[in-house]
Design an enzyme around this catalytic site. Sequence first.
Site, PDB file in Angstrom:
ATOM      1  N   TYR A 143       0.812  -1.208   0.000  1.00 35.15           N
ATOM      2  CA  TYR A 143       0.000   0.000   0.000  1.00 35.15           C
ATOM      3  C   TYR A 143       0.853   1.269   0.000  1.00 35.15           C
ATOM      4  O   TYR A 143       0.404   2.322  -0.433  1.00 35.15           O
ATOM      5  CB  TYR A 143      -0.904   0.042   1.240  1.00 35.15           C
ATOM      6  CG  TYR A 143      -2.163  -0.771   1.159  1.00 35.15           C
ATOM      7  CD1 TYR A 143      -2.119  -2.131   0.908  1.00 35.15           C
ATOM      8  CD2 TYR A 143      -3.398  -0.172   1.355  1.00 35.15           C
ATOM      9  CE1 TYR A 143      -3.285  -2.881   0.864  1.00 35.15           C
ATOM     10  CE2 TYR A 143      -4.569  -0.920   1.316  1.00 35.15           C
ATOM     11  CZ  TYR A 143      -4.501  -2.265   1.064  1.00 35.15           C
ATOM     12  OH  TYR A 143      -5.657  -3.005   1.029  1.00 35.15           O
ATOM     13  N   LYS A 191       3.860 -15.265   3.101  1.00 37.72           N
ATOM     14  CA  LYS A 191       4.081 -16.027   1.872  1.00 37.72           C
ATOM     15  C   LYS A 191       5.590 -16.201   1.748  1.00 37.72           C
ATOM     16  O   LYS A 191       6.227 -15.746   0.783  1.00 37.72           O
ATOM     17  CB  LYS A 191       3.472 -15.248   0.684  1.00 37.72           C
ATOM     18  CG  LYS A 191       3.425 -16.010  -0.618  1.00 37.72           C
ATOM     19  CD  LYS A 191       2.345 -17.092  -0.666  1.00 37.72           C
ATOM     20  CE  LYS A 191       2.475 -17.911  -1.938  1.00 37.72           C
ATOM     21  NZ  LYS A 191       1.580 -19.071  -1.962  1.00 37.72           N
ATOM     22  N   ASP A 223      -2.228 -18.453   1.448  1.00 36.18           N
ATOM     23  CA  ASP A 223      -3.230 -19.212   0.686  1.00 36.18           C
ATOM     24  C   ASP A 223      -3.847 -20.307   1.558  1.00 36.18           C
ATOM     25  O   ASP A 223      -5.047 -20.527   1.564  1.00 36.18           O
ATOM     26  CB  ASP A 223      -2.625 -19.788  -0.620  1.00 36.18           C
ATOM     27  CG  ASP A 223      -1.258 -20.424  -0.442  1.00 36.18           C
ATOM     28  OD1 ASP A 223      -0.678 -20.311   0.658  1.00 36.18           O
ATOM     29  OD2 ASP A 223      -0.761 -21.040  -1.395  1.00 36.18           O
ATOM     30  N   ASP A 247      -5.969  -7.253   4.669  1.00 39.81           N
ATOM     31  CA  ASP A 247      -7.137  -6.665   4.012  1.00 39.81           C
ATOM     32  C   ASP A 247      -8.037  -7.769   3.469  1.00 39.81           C
ATOM     33  O   ASP A 247      -9.244  -7.787   3.696  1.00 39.81           O
ATOM     34  CB  ASP A 247      -6.655  -5.745   2.877  1.00 39.81           C
ATOM     35  CG  ASP A 247      -7.827  -5.138   2.113  1.00 39.81           C
ATOM     36  OD1 ASP A 247      -8.780  -4.693   2.761  1.00 39.81           O
ATOM     37  OD2 ASP A 247      -7.779  -5.127   0.867  1.00 39.81           O
ATOM     38  N   ASP A 251     -11.882  -9.453   5.166  1.00 46.29           N
ATOM     39  CA  ASP A 251     -13.177  -9.463   4.461  1.00 46.29           C
ATOM     40  C   ASP A 251     -13.711 -10.893   4.411  1.00 46.29           C
ATOM     41  O   ASP A 251     -14.890 -11.142   4.636  1.00 46.29           O
ATOM     42  CB  ASP A 251     -13.029  -8.944   3.016  1.00 46.29           C
ATOM     43  CG  ASP A 251     -13.402  -7.470   2.892  1.00 46.29           C
ATOM     44  OD1 ASP A 251     -13.205  -6.732   3.883  1.00 46.29           O
ATOM     45  OD2 ASP A 251     -13.891  -7.059   1.824  1.00 46.29           O
TER      46      ASP A 251
HETATM   47  C1  IPM Z   1     -10.157  -1.588   4.404  1.00 48.48           C
HETATM   48  C2  IPM Z   1     -10.451  -1.063   3.020  1.00 48.48           C
HETATM   49  C3  IPM Z   1      -9.329  -0.145   2.581  1.00 48.48           C
HETATM   50  C4  IPM Z   1      -8.045  -0.960   2.589  1.00 48.48           C
HETATM   51  C5  IPM Z   1      -9.528   0.543   1.222  1.00 48.48           C
HETATM   52  C6  IPM Z   1     -10.823   1.305   1.168  1.00 48.48           C
HETATM   53  C7  IPM Z   1      -8.361   1.414   0.859  1.00 48.48           C
HETATM   54  O1  IPM Z   1     -10.653  -2.104   2.129  1.00 48.48           O
HETATM   55  O2  IPM Z   1     -10.055  -0.769   5.340  1.00 48.48           O
HETATM   56  O3  IPM Z   1     -10.034  -2.800   4.550  1.00 48.48           O
HETATM   57  O4  IPM Z   1      -7.760  -1.659   1.620  1.00 48.48           O
HETATM   58  O5  IPM Z   1      -7.322  -0.899   3.573  1.00 48.48           O
HETATM   59 MG    MG Z   2     -10.623  -4.030   3.022  1.00 50.08          MG
END
Ligand code: IPM
Ligand code: MG
Length: 355
Positions: A143, A191, A223, A247, A251
């Site tokens: 990032y 990884k 993975d 990240d 999710d």
């Molecule tokens: C999160 C989001 C952010 C990230 C995006 C919106 C830049 O997905 O906070 O997880 O990737 O960190």
């Molecule tokens: Mg995210």
Amino acid sequence: MKNVKIAVLSGDGIGPEIVAQAVKVVDAVAAKLGYNISYEEAMVGAAAIDAVGDPYPESTHEVCMASDAVLFGAIGDPKYDNMPNAKVRPEQGLLKMRKKLGLYANLRPVSTIDALLHRSPLRYDLVEGADFICVRELTGGLYFGRPQGRSEDGLTAYDTCVYSKEEIERICRLGFEYAAQRRGKLTVVDKANVLATSRLWRETAQEMAKEWPEVEVEYMFVDNAAMKIIQQPRHFDVIVTENMFGDILTDEASVITGSLGLLPSASIGTHTSLFEPIHGSYPQAAGKNIANPIATILSAAMMFEYAFSDMEAGAMIRRAVIRSIEQNIVTEDIAPEGVKPSSTTEVGDFIAANI
Ligand code: IPM
Ligand code: MG
């Protein structure tokens, strides 16, 4: 009276609606537990680009720096998603804010709520009792690594993944600390079979493990971890990992509890800590009063615990949230069949009234 100052950064999409519910709940807690809270609103994200051309303006940074905690909604606007050439993007505001506030650790707890197990895409017996926390590194890796960009002819693009030993140590230290306070198990996700940065992560974690004999450490390729989170979510206690892997895995982990609308997070580091739902700006629902405010309300619970060291307040909020779920005062994303969904504000009002 405990005096605290909270910066309120509602941001884009459903941000303003869900943050308003969290503020109601915070006010209810303040009235019960004797807080004197002052709020200061500041702009961020697409809203700030539209107003001043900068998704995290200096004026907002000053408000955050002068506060005891930041309550954050969401960032992102679909008009930028299909505009790969946009010079300023709302997400840059989030990254700039994380960097300038030194928020190197993002804590994302994942735990199931019994009354919602039926919503999980996974089988009940797999997911019941899952309870882990992901410690995601937040200000390094792909990032932020430079160089990043395009070749002159535009036909090649590159990102750079960079981690210093110091960055790895400070995030792993948190991982070890949380594991020691919880069930004593740390999973370092990397990884290392491919990436040099991952090999430095693993080497550093291995050295640190000697200082934490009470913590059982395991190393897992990302993975494999992605698979194991689905197959055996109860396997995990604390996961520590780099920015991009964290990240993606969080999710993935969030949906096993039944709804992305439930998961809170805390970002902590050098300056003011920040509390935000993990779900994002959900533009399709903006302004409709249908978005689930629970993740933001639970982020406010984390704010009391992490920023104000007030476990009682956190527990009060959690109890009220569980009551709303048990009594089916919930938004459409988690409403059981045959139950009329409540609106965002109705859920907020119920939870605030039950503090
Ligand atoms: C999160 C989001 C952010 C990230 C995006 C919106 C830049 O997905 O906070 O997880 O990737 O960190
Ligand atoms: Mg995210």
